[in-house]
Design a protein around this motif. Structure first.
Motif, mmCIF file in Angstrom:
data_model
loop_
_atom_site.group_PDB
_atom_site.id
_atom_site.type_symbol
_atom_site.label_atom_id
_atom_site.label_comp_id
_atom_site.label_asym_id
_atom_site.label_seq_id
_atom_site.Cartn_x
_atom_site.Cartn_y
_atom_site.Cartn_z
ATOM 1 N N THR A 11 -1.964 77.834 21.711
ATOM 2 C CA THR A 11 -3.317 77.518 21.261
ATOM 3 C C THR A 11 -3.225 77.309 19.800
ATOM 4 O O THR A 11 -3.998 76.705 19.256
ATOM 5 N N THR A 12 -2.190 77.908 18.912
ATOM 6 C CA THR A 12 -2.211 77.615 17.601
ATOM 7 C C THR A 12 -1.162 76.792 17.202
ATOM 8 O O THR A 12 -1.454 75.908 16.082
ATOM 9 N N GLN A 13 0.113 76.657 17.829
ATOM 10 C CA GLN A 13 0.915 75.646 17.544
ATOM 11 C C GLN A 13 1.556 74.948 18.422
ATOM 12 O O GLN A 13 2.476 73.945 18.300
ATOM 13 N N GLY A 14 1.061 74.933 19.668
ATOM 14 C CA GLY A 14 1.690 74.302 20.684
ATOM 15 C C GLY A 14 1.631 72.846 20.437
ATOM 16 O O GLY A 14 2.511 72.112 20.660
ATOM 17 N N VAL A 15 0.343 72.208 20.079
ATOM 18 C CA VAL A 15 0.286 70.747 19.764
ATOM 19 C C VAL A 15 1.400 70.364 18.756
ATOM 20 O O VAL A 15 1.901 69.274 19.117
ATOM 21 N N ASP A 16 1.450 71.419 17.733
ATOM 22 C CA ASP A 16 2.428 70.620 16.661
ATOM 23 C C ASP A 16 3.786 70.716 17.399
ATOM 24 O O ASP A 16 4.586 69.782 16.952
ATOM 25 N N PHE A 17 4.204 71.511 17.863
ATOM 26 C CA PHE A 17 5.349 71.862 18.515
ATOM 27 C C PHE A 17 5.609 70.583 19.340
ATOM 28 O O PHE A 17 6.756 70.106 19.417
ATOM 29 N N GLY A 18 4.661 70.343 20.242
ATOM 30 C CA GLY A 18 4.782 69.258 21.298
ATOM 31 C C GLY A 18 5.132 67.844 20.397
ATOM 32 O O GLY A 18 5.916 67.199 20.781
ATOM 33 N N LEU A 19 4.330 67.712 19.490
ATOM 34 C CA LEU A 19 4.409 66.545 18.632
ATOM 35 C C LEU A 19 5.811 66.456 17.923
ATOM 36 O O LEU A 19 6.634 65.239 17.861
ATOM 37 N N LYS A 20 6.416 67.373 17.492
ATOM 38 C CA LYS A 20 7.716 67.541 17.071
ATOM 39 C C LYS A 20 8.845 67.141 18.094
ATOM 40 O O LYS A 20 9.656 66.373 17.857
ATOM 41 N N VAL A 21 8.580 67.696 19.327
ATOM 42 C CA VAL A 21 9.672 67.497 20.373
ATOM 43 C C VAL A 21 9.478 65.750 20.896
ATOM 44 O O VAL A 21 10.693 65.392 20.836
ATOM 45 N N ILE A 22 8.226 65.303 20.822
ATOM 46 C CA ILE A 22 8.138 63.837 21.032
ATOM 47 C C ILE A 22 8.787 63.109 19.767
ATOM 48 O O ILE A 22 9.640 62.019 20.172
ATOM 49 N N GLY A 23 8.334 63.371 18.756
ATOM 50 C CA GLY A 23 9.067 62.916 17.349
ATOM 51 C C GLY A 23 10.530 62.821 17.524
ATOM 52 O O GLY A 23 11.082 61.986 17.003
ATOM 53 N N ALA A 24 11.158 64.039 17.824
ATOM 54 C CA ALA A 24 12.657 64.359 17.835
ATOM 55 C C ALA A 24 13.175 63.367 18.770
ATOM 56 O O ALA A 24 14.327 62.712 18.837
ATOM 57 N N LEU A 25 12.421 63.120 20.112
ATOM 58 C CA LEU A 25 13.172 62.124 21.193
ATOM 59 C C LEU A 25 13.134 61.046 20.872
ATOM 60 O O LEU A 25 14.194 60.201 20.892
ATOM 61 N N VAL A 26 12.001 60.492 20.144
ATOM 62 C CA VAL A 26 12.035 59.144 19.567
ATOM 63 C C VAL A 26 12.875 58.907 18.474
ATOM 64 O O VAL A 26 13.434 57.882 18.496
ATOM 65 N N ILE A 76 17.248 65.455 12.774
ATOM 66 C CA ILE A 76 16.386 65.922 14.007
ATOM 67 C C ILE A 76 15.937 67.558 13.726
ATOM 68 O O ILE A 76 14.889 67.983 13.758
ATOM 69 N N LEU A 77 17.178 68.266 13.411
ATOM 70 C CA LEU A 77 17.100 69.776 12.985
ATOM 71 C C LEU A 77 16.045 69.986 11.770
ATOM 72 O O LEU A 77 15.151 70.770 12.055
ATOM 73 N N ASP A 78 16.116 69.018 10.841
ATOM 74 C CA ASP A 78 14.857 69.241 9.899
ATOM 75 C C ASP A 78 13.543 68.999 10.172
ATOM 76 O O ASP A 78 12.793 69.598 9.429
ATOM 77 N N MET A 79 13.550 68.121 11.165
ATOM 78 C CA MET A 79 12.105 67.999 11.877
ATOM 79 C C MET A 79 11.443 69.389 12.306
ATOM 80 O O MET A 79 10.333 69.575 12.281
ATOM 81 N N PHE A 80 12.495 70.080 12.683
ATOM 82 C CA PHE A 80 12.122 71.401 13.334
ATOM 83 C C PHE A 80 12.127 72.687 12.475
ATOM 84 O O PHE A 80 11.860 73.946 12.806
ATOM 85 N N GLY A 81 12.450 72.442 11.081
ATOM 86 C CA GLY A 81 12.189 73.264 10.144
ATOM 87 C C GLY A 81 13.676 73.832 9.785
ATOM 88 O O GLY A 81 13.768 74.956 8.973
ATOM 89 N N VAL A 82 14.597 73.531 10.357
ATOM 90 C CA VAL A 82 16.052 74.133 10.326
ATOM 91 C C VAL A 82 16.474 72.907 8.861
ATOM 92 O O VAL A 82 16.987 71.928 9.003
ATOM 93 N N LYS A 83 16.666 73.812 7.790
ATOM 94 C CA LYS A 83 17.170 73.170 6.825
ATOM 95 C C LYS A 83 18.601 72.996 6.899
ATOM 96 O O LYS A 83 19.442 73.567 7.458
ATOM 97 N N THR A 84 19.019 71.733 6.089
ATOM 98 C CA THR A 84 20.431 71.522 6.141
ATOM 99 C C THR A 84 21.186 72.510 5.389
ATOM 100 O O THR A 84 22.615 72.533 6.017
ATOM 101 N N THR A 85 20.715 73.331 4.554
ATOM 102 C CA THR A 85 21.540 74.104 3.788
ATOM 103 C C THR A 85 21.861 75.320 4.959
ATOM 104 O O THR A 85 22.798 75.975 4.862
ATOM 105 N N SER A 86 20.791 75.943 5.299
ATOM 106 C CA SER A 86 21.016 76.640 6.703
ATOM 107 C C SER A 86 21.953 76.523 7.586
ATOM 108 O O SER A 86 22.683 77.196 8.018
ATOM 109 N N PHE A 87 21.853 75.052 8.074
ATOM 110 C CA PHE A 87 22.730 74.690 9.192
ATOM 111 C C PHE A 87 24.109 74.783 8.594
ATOM 112 O O PHE A 87 25.156 75.063 9.273
ATOM 113 N N ALA A 88 24.259 74.588 7.250
ATOM 114 C CA ALA A 88 25.783 74.275 6.729
ATOM 115 C C ALA A 88 26.217 75.878 6.825
ATOM 116 O O ALA A 88 27.465 76.198 7.114
ATOM 117 N N VAL A 89 25.472 76.836 6.399
ATOM 118 C CA VAL A 89 25.839 78.231 6.458
ATOM 119 C C VAL A 89 25.888 78.597 7.829
ATOM 120 O O VAL A 89 27.182 79.173 8.183
#
Length: 276
Positions: A11-26, A76-89
């Motif tokens: 109810t709070t983040q579902g729509v936002d997460f769904g849009l991110k998934v669709i955006g990532a697929l596109v 695509i990871l950045d779209m979900f909030g995973v920063k490239t610096t964190s990914f590098a670590v």
């Protein structure tokens, strides 16, 4: 409790997460299409330049594809909030495990780099590699070399296996020797047979004039002398010359009326046992 937490998330983040998934697929679909387009454009540009041969050109295009795919995944990871610096670590922390798991692939990649530097063959060459795989080189890839065998089978050999074993390149020199044998019957004039064969083989299309074809006595058998018939030709015409040489032998000996070599029979007189 778990059901309540899931409901709150939906109810709070579902729509936002769904849009991110669709955006990532596109983004993945569009990104993959753009990467393919970039590789094709880069390949066409390298081909038009004609300063880089196809072997190195294909290798560079493959590396470009790998780098662009990494950039796409990071985006695509950045779209979900995973920063490239964190990914590098994260990659640095898992580097040892990845290196161990992918050790084989990394050795093939390193071997591919050395093959590009040493250049024992290029696209279009006819080679024997990897412990006996022979065919025409189609591609020298990041991790393996792809060849098309004479029976039209696409075969890929790991670059490390190629580099660690002997490599035979049949296309690097101007010509190669075709080895054929011919047996003449006992009683046939061998000198005449050699001269006739030299004249016949010399008429075969696509043979090299220098060096001239060799026709000499290779050995002796009970049926008659064994001749070595050895024309020279480029690898592109090897099998045509090979089969035409056999035809020339049959036609030459047939026209000359030479008999078919036969194994001589030895007749032995067997003394019957004495009667007691």
């Amino acid at each position: 409790m778990n059901t309540e937490a899931i409901w709150i998330f939906l109810t709070t983040q579902g729509v936002d997460f769904g849009l991110k998934v669709i955006g990532a697929l596109v983004a993945w679909g569009v990104g993959r299409w753009l990467i393919g387009l970039a590789q094709r454009l880069a390949g066409a540009a390298l081909e038009r330049g004609k300063r880089i041969d196809p072997t190195l050109s294909n290798y560079l295009v493959s590396i470009l594809g790998v780098l662009l795919n990494i950039v796409l995944i990071l985006a695509i990871l950045d779209m979900f909030g995973v920063k490239t610096t964190s990914f590098a670590v994260l990659l640095a922390g898992a580097g040892l495990a990845i290196g161990t798991a992918w050790g084989g692939l990394l050795t093939h990649f390193a071997a591919g780099v050395f093959l590009q530097v040493l250049r024992p063959y290029k696209v279009g060459d006819y080679v024997t590699i990897g412990g006996g795989v022979n065919g025409t080189v189609k591609e020298l890839g990041l991790f393996g070399t792809t060849v098309i065998t004479p029976d039209n089978v696409v075969t890929t050999v790991g670059n490390n296996k190629v580099l660690s074993e002997s490599i035979q390149n049949f296309s690097q020199l101007a010509f190669r020797r075709v080895d054929v044998t011919a047996k003449v019957a006992n009683g046939v004039d061998v000198t005449q047979a050699i001269e006739l064969l030299k004249a016949a083989v010399g008429q075969i299309p696509n043979i090299a004039t220098t060096p001239a074809p060799d026709v000499e006595i290779l050995g002796f058998t009970p049926e008659g002398p064994l001749l070595a018939v050895r024309p020279y030709t480029h690898t592109d015409h090897y099998w045509q010359v090979y089969f035409d040489t056999h035809k020339a032998i049959v036609q030459t000996f047939g026209t000359a009326g030479y008999p078919t070599p036969e194994t001589p029979l030895v007749h032995r007189n067997i003394t019957p046992p004495a009667v007691a």
